[in-house]
Scaffold this motif. Structure first.
Motif, PDB file in Angstrom:
ATOM      1  N   GLY A 245     103.800   9.243 -12.844  1.00 29.11           N
ATOM      2  CA  GLY A 245     103.602   7.912 -12.291  1.00 29.11           C
ATOM      3  C   GLY A 245     102.321   7.257 -12.774  1.00 29.11           C
ATOM      4  N   LEU A 246     101.254   8.027 -12.865  1.00 33.54           N
ATOM      5  CA  LEU A 246      99.992   7.467 -13.342  1.00 33.54           C
ATOM      6  C   LEU A 246     100.079   7.081 -14.820  1.00 33.54           C
ATOM      7  CD1 LEU A 246      97.366   9.770 -11.577  1.00 33.54           C
ATOM      8  CD2 LEU A 246      97.978   7.408 -11.007  1.00 33.54           C
TER       9      LEU A 246
ATOM     10  N   TRP B 188      98.207  -6.356 -11.349  1.00 36.43           N
ATOM     11  CA  TRP B 188      98.380  -5.060 -11.990  1.00 36.43           C
ATOM     12  C   TRP B 188      98.340  -3.908 -10.995  1.00 36.43           C
ATOM     13  CZ3 TRP B 188      95.044  -1.014 -11.699  1.00 36.43           C
ATOM     14  CH2 TRP B 188      93.752  -1.279 -11.236  1.00 36.43           C
ATOM     15  N   ALA B 189      97.497  -4.033  -9.964  1.00 34.56           N
ATOM     16  CA  ALA B 189      97.367  -2.931  -9.008  1.00 34.56           C
ATOM     17  C   ALA B 189      98.653  -2.708  -8.230  1.00 34.56           C
ATOM     18  CB  ALA B 189      96.212  -3.201  -8.053  1.00 34.56           C
ATOM     19  N   HIS B 190      99.373  -3.775  -7.933  1.00 37.90           N
ATOM     20  CA  HIS B 190     100.628  -3.644  -7.180  1.00 37.90           C
ATOM     21  C   HIS B 190     101.647  -2.842  -7.977  1.00 37.90           C
ATOM     22  CE1 HIS B 190      99.773  -7.431  -4.526  1.00 37.90           C
ATOM     23  NE2 HIS B 190      98.803  -6.536  -4.514  1.00 37.90           N
ATOM     24  N   GLY B 191     101.811  -3.199  -9.248  1.00 32.83           N
ATOM     25  CA  GLY B 191     102.745  -2.454 -10.077  1.00 32.83           C
ATOM     26  C   GLY B 191     102.296  -1.024 -10.321  1.00 32.83           C
ATOM     27  N   ALA B 192     100.997  -0.835 -10.500  1.00 30.10           N
ATOM     28  CA  ALA B 192     100.473   0.499 -10.773  1.00 30.10           C
ATOM     29  C   ALA B 192     100.679   1.438  -9.588  1.00 30.10           C
ATOM     30  CB  ALA B 192      98.995   0.416 -11.133  1.00 30.10           C
ATOM     31  N   VAL B 193     100.389   0.945  -8.388  1.00 29.01           N
ATOM     32  CA  VAL B 193     100.577   1.785  -7.201  1.00 29.01           C
ATOM     33  C   VAL B 193     102.057   2.088  -6.993  1.00 29.01           C
ATOM     34  CG1 VAL B 193     100.358   1.864  -4.690  1.00 29.01           C
ATOM     35  CG2 VAL B 193      98.453   1.079  -6.084  1.00 29.01           C
ATOM     36  N   ALA B 194     102.912   1.104  -7.272  1.00 29.58           N
ATOM     37  CA  ALA B 194     104.347   1.345  -7.137  1.00 29.58           C
ATOM     38  C   ALA B 194     104.811   2.448  -8.078  1.00 29.58           C
ATOM     39  CB  ALA B 194     105.119   0.054  -7.416  1.00 29.58           C
ATOM     40  N   ALA B 195     104.302   2.448  -9.307  1.00 33.98           N
ATOM     41  CA  ALA B 195     104.679   3.491 -10.261  1.00 33.98           C
ATOM     42  C   ALA B 195     104.250   4.863  -9.761  1.00 33.98           C
ATOM     43  CB  ALA B 195     104.051   3.192 -11.620  1.00 33.98           C
TER      44      ALA B 195
ATOM     45  N   ALA C 188      97.658   3.209  -1.058  1.00 31.25           N
ATOM     46  CA  ALA C 188      97.932   1.782  -0.946  1.00 31.25           C
ATOM     47  C   ALA C 188      96.932   1.100  -0.021  1.00 31.25           C
ATOM     48  CB  ALA C 188      99.348   1.563  -0.435  1.00 31.25           C
ATOM     49  N   GLY C 189      96.577   1.764   1.060  1.00 32.73           N
ATOM     50  CA  GLY C 189      95.634   1.176   1.999  1.00 32.73           C
ATOM     51  C   GLY C 189      94.259   0.971   1.400  1.00 32.73           C
ATOM     52  N   ALA C 190      93.923   1.771   0.395  1.00 36.02           N
ATOM     53  CA  ALA C 190      92.610   1.635  -0.231  1.00 36.02           C
ATOM     54  C   ALA C 190      92.471   0.344  -1.022  1.00 36.02           C
ATOM     55  CB  ALA C 190      92.347   2.826  -1.151  1.00 36.02           C
ATOM     56  N   LEU C 191      93.602  -0.308  -1.307  1.00 32.52           N
ATOM     57  CA  LEU C 191      93.546  -1.544  -2.089  1.00 32.52           C
ATOM     58  C   LEU C 191      93.231  -2.767  -1.252  1.00 32.52           C
ATOM     59  CD1 LEU C 191      96.514  -1.093  -4.561  1.00 32.52           C
ATOM     60  CD2 LEU C 191      94.093  -0.718  -4.963  1.00 32.52           C
ATOM     61  N   GLY C 192      93.251  -2.629   0.049  1.00 33.20           N
ATOM     62  CA  GLY C 192      92.973  -3.805   0.872  1.00 33.20           C
ATOM     63  C   GLY C 192      93.088  -3.479   2.341  1.00 33.20           C
ATOM     64  N   PRO C 193      92.693  -4.385   3.214  1.00 35.13           N
ATOM     65  CA  PRO C 193      92.778  -4.140   4.637  1.00 35.13           C
ATOM     66  C   PRO C 193      94.221  -4.048   5.115  1.00 35.13           C
ATOM     67  CG  PRO C 193      92.208  -6.426   4.218  1.00 35.13           C
ATOM     68  CD  PRO C 193      92.153  -5.716   2.906  1.00 35.13           C
TER      69      PRO C 193
ATOM     70  N   TYR D 294     100.961  -3.935  -0.142  1.00 33.52           N
ATOM     71  CA  TYR D 294     100.371  -2.624  -0.372  1.00 33.52           C
ATOM     72  C   TYR D 294      99.482  -2.151   0.751  1.00 33.52           C
ATOM     73  CZ  TYR D 294     102.472  -2.224  -4.805  1.00 33.52           C
ATOM     74  OH  TYR D 294     103.412  -2.099  -5.786  1.00 33.52           O
ATOM     75  N   ASP D 295      99.778  -2.597   1.944  1.00 35.17           N
ATOM     76  CA  ASP D 295      99.057  -1.992   3.056  1.00 35.17           C
ATOM     77  C   ASP D 295      99.621  -0.594   3.298  1.00 35.17           C
ATOM     78  OD1 ASP D 295     101.270  -3.919   4.353  1.00 35.17           O
ATOM     79  OD2 ASP D 295     101.047  -2.108   5.553  1.00 35.17           O
TER      80      ASP D 295
END
Length: 269
Positions: free
Chosen positions: A51-52, A143-150, A205-210, A216-217
């Motif tokens: 995934g990474l 980019w972060a949304h797609g990356a975390v999804a992968a 996912a939570g680390a990306l935002g509140p 991505y919460d």
């Protein structure tokens, strides 16, 4: 598979996971039931690496101006390349076996054939289209949304294999990867692995935002992992009823189905 000569080292379990679930140049040092147990418990780690790698390529293309469609296509292509398409092939073969409507013995024979039938082609087509479509929506958010999804999809897909290797799930054939790993993982260990994977997906996912800030919460990502694993479980139950147990092809189908379901849930937001 031979009986174990003694407790395997953690490195043996990791080699088993990466050597059987990826094309990375990992040399298998042991092939026995105890090593298979450790290897299937380490399966989510192999999924994380896949995934990474997918996230790295997709995110890089997006940041270079390639656009979300190109990033999504590349992200979907990396797992196929890192498994030589074995999981997609297993999905297609399982679709042909299930779609045939034939008794278990005949369906398993259809799955062993080298060609892909109409059910397999249709399933592959819509699976890949759905993957790219969901990732396109996610990369469109950044980019972060797609990356975390992968990453979430990769881990969830392989955790579905851990659950499918639990005690009580038989092999449909006496040979192959399904027979090698079927029933090796204690139920409690499999459930603990699933809980840990869900928690880690939520934490990443939570680390990306509140909390509650977007798709991505932590709650959303944790739910995506759970629903992905649930999708794998539903398919596993159906395959057990139709085939009498699991095969290597069924494992591929479980991984692809669980990963796709997690990605789609992440895109719904």
């Amino acid at each position: 598979m031979s009986e174990s000569p003694g407790p395997p080292a953690p490195a043996d379990a990791l080699r088993f996971a990466f050597g059987t679930l990826t094309v990375l140049p990992v040399r298998l040092t042991r092939w026995d039931r105890e090593t298979a147990r450790g290897g299937m418990l380490c399966a989510p780690l192999a999924g994380l690496v896949v995934g990474l790698a997918a996230a790295a390529l997709g995110g890089t293309l997006l940041l270079l101006g390639g656009g979300p469609l190109l990033a999504a296509t590349a992200t979907a292509a990396v797992p196929a390349a890192l498994t030589r398409g074995l999981h997609l092939d297993g999905l297609a073969d399982t679709a042909d076996g299930l779609g045939s409507g034939k008794p278990a013995e005949d369906a398993l024979r259809i799955m062993k054939q080298s060609d892909i039938g109409p059910f397999g082609v249709i399933t592959l087509l819509f699976t890949l289209l759905a993957q790219v479509a969901a990732l396109y929506e996610l990369y469109g958010e950044g980019w972060a949304h797609g990356a975390v999804a992968a990453a979430v999809a990769g881990v969830t897909a392989r955790c579905a294999l851990t659950l499918a290797s639990r005690t009580g799930v038989p092999a449909a054939r006496p040979e192959g990867l399904g027979a090698a790993v079927a029933g090796t993982v204690p139920v409690r260990s499999a459930l603990l692995c699933a809980a840990l994977v869900t928690a880690l997906c939520a934490a990443a996912a939570g680390a990306l935002g509140p909390y509650g800030s977007g798709p991505y919460d932590a709650l959303h990502a944790g739910l995506a992992a759970l629903l992905g694993l649930g999708t794998g479980e539903l398919l596993l139950r159906h395959c057990r009823r139709r085939f009498g147990g699991v095969t290597g092809d069924v494992f591929g189908a479980l991984a692809e189905s669980a990963g796709l379901a997690a990605t789609v849930v992440l895109a719904l937001g």
